[in-house]
Design a protein around this motif. Structure first.
Motif, PDB file in Angstrom:
ATOM      1  N   GLN A 131      98.453  73.023  42.347  1.00 40.87           N
ATOM      2  CA  GLN A 131      99.572  72.403  41.635  1.00 40.87           C
ATOM      3  C   GLN A 131     100.697  73.423  41.497  1.00 40.87           C
ATOM      4  O   GLN A 131     100.466  74.634  41.532  1.00 40.87           O
ATOM      5  N   LEU A 148     103.365  72.056  34.092  1.00 39.15           N
ATOM      6  CA  LEU A 148     103.127  71.375  35.358  1.00 39.15           C
ATOM      7  C   LEU A 148     104.422  70.776  35.891  1.00 39.15           C
ATOM      8  O   LEU A 148     105.161  70.108  35.174  1.00 39.15           O
ATOM      9  N   ASN A 151     101.854  67.914  41.601  1.00 42.15           N
ATOM     10  CA  ASN A 151     100.708  68.208  42.441  1.00 42.15           C
ATOM     11  C   ASN A 151     101.167  68.655  43.827  1.00 42.15           C
ATOM     12  O   ASN A 151     102.231  68.241  44.304  1.00 42.15           O
ATOM     13  N   GLY A 198      97.041  75.772  38.896  1.00 43.87           N
ATOM     14  CA  GLY A 198      96.725  74.365  38.749  1.00 43.87           C
ATOM     15  C   GLY A 198      95.260  74.074  38.487  1.00 43.87           C
ATOM     16  O   GLY A 198      94.382  74.920  38.664  1.00 43.87           O
ATOM     17  N   ASN A 203      94.199  66.879  40.725  1.00 42.24           N
ATOM     18  CA  ASN A 203      94.843  66.555  42.003  1.00 42.24           C
ATOM     19  C   ASN A 203      93.729  66.240  43.002  1.00 42.24           C
ATOM     20  O   ASN A 203      93.700  66.759  44.112  1.00 42.24           O
TER      21      ASN A 203
END
Length: 390
Positions: A131, A148, A151, A198, A203
């Protein structure tokens, strides 16, 4: 070996209008076959053309359709017009005093991630990201301070492996531009770990698809036993990962009590330790030959007591496991200190006596902020400082 920052090598990521063409890297065999059909390749030729293209992509690492000499010229032209073999663009490449390499990579939309290569005498481990930023806020992890963004696609995940193989000279007949610290072995990248930026299980589909491409025995051919997916504990997805991807599993544990793990790994509030370990015990294929790795960062005065070590042993009873003890790697503004070495040794001795392999992970790449828990898109900080200076 001094720390060095190298000039980025030329890349294809943003050249020749590639942003308007679909990436072929990262597509499954079935998806790649479908793309060939859209170009009008006859059904009777699909299997052959797919095999040729797959080999050029993942065995020889070609970056230009023109070099695919066993594919008809007209088809090569059509492929080049519709698709791209671009890798991510290197923004910076740093080499640590211990040979660890870190790449800051820019994706086609301008977003950035970091990828790390850790060389050893008999192997090389590539730590890749899933990510841009991270949805989790683990308090000991630098990546968790970056929110974040999105993805990564399967193409961008596999692209990190392709880019690393380019830079390390890890294709047949290739030679690295800068061979310092690279193992003198046939394969420079022997292991891949999803321990970069990530949470991989947030994802799931893209990470699974990229792992299946990486593990394909007629391509990159990285065994599933040499691919490790590390999760902070997205419990419902753990059994599904075992069924659909079947790689090795690592759990970012770091505490033996829910109260403390809630602070260190806040996802624990949703899926507490008992639920997490129940999912681990049910992990498909789990055995002494396919053990789960539990990662445990050593934080001074927080989770490193003898009592913690004994509780850890009790928690993991009947789980075929290895315990990685990770000395905390500092980062700007971090609220923790690394446990004293003497305390780490006491902790490891208790775990070892209980029959668990408990290697203490040697910090690698600290001088270039490439160690475990130190990854972050560094250019974010750089751009902020540039704005202040202007």
């Amino acid at each position: 070996m001094p720390v060095t920052t190298l000039d980025p090598a030329p890349t294809l990521a943003l050249e020749g209008g590639s942003a308007n063409r679909e990436p072929l890297i990262g597509l499954s065999r079935a998806a790649l076959a479908e793309r060939l059909r859209t170009l009008g390749v006859p059904e009777r030729q699909i299997r052959m053309r797919l095999s040729q293209l797959w080999s050029w992509l993942y065995v020889r690492g070609l970056t230009d359709f023109a070099g695919m000499t066993d594919i008809a010229s007209a088809l090569r032209t059509e492929l080049a017009e519709r698709f791209t073999l671009a890798r991510p663009e290197i923004v910076t490449e740093q080499v640590s005093v211990d040979g660890t390499r870190k790449w800051l990579l820019r994706l086609s939309d301008g977003k950035e991630v970091e990828t790390v290569y850790i060389p050893e005498a008999d192997r090389g481990t590539l730590c890749i990201s899933s990510q841009v930023g991270c949805t989790l806020t683990c308090s000991f992890c630098y990546t968790g301070t970056q929110h974040l963004v999105r993805n990564l696609t399967a193409s961008e995940i596999v692209g990190q492996i392709m880019l690393a193989r380019d830079r390390l000279g890890d294709w047949p007949g290739a030679v690295a531009d800068d061979p310092r610290g690279i193992p003198d072995a046939e394969r420079k990248i022997t292991n891949v770990v999803l321990m970069g930026m990530g949470e991989p299980l947030y994802n799931f589909d893209n990470v699974r698809d990229s792992c299946l491409v990486a593990a394909d025995g007629e391509g990159l051919s990285i065994s599933k036993r040499r691919i490790t997916m590390s999760t902070s504990g997205v419990v419902p997805e753990i059994p599904r990962w075992g069924e659909e991807a079947g790689t090795m599993l690592a759990i970012s544990l770091h505490a033996v009590r829910d109260e403390l793990r809630n602070q260190l790994v806040p996802i624990n509030k949703k899926w507490p330790i008992r639920e997490l370990l129940d999912a681990c015990r049910a992990y498909p294929g789990l055995s002494n030959a396919k053990r789960i790795t539990f990662e445990y960062v050593m934080l001074k005065g927080v989770n490193d007591s003898v009592a913690d070590a004994k509780a850890l042993v009790r928690l993991l009873a009947k789980i075929p496991a290895k315990i990685n003890l990770i000395p905390f790697n500092p980062w700007p503004g971090a609220p923790y200190e690394c446990s004293d070495w003497e305390q780490i040794e006491k902790f490891a001795e208790i775990v070892n006596r209980a029959g668990y392999a408990s290697p203490v992970r040697s910090p690698r790449g600290r001088d270039i902020m490439a160690a475990c828990g130190q990854l972050k898109s560094a250019s974010i900080k750089q751009r902020a400082s540039e704005r202040l200076a202007s």
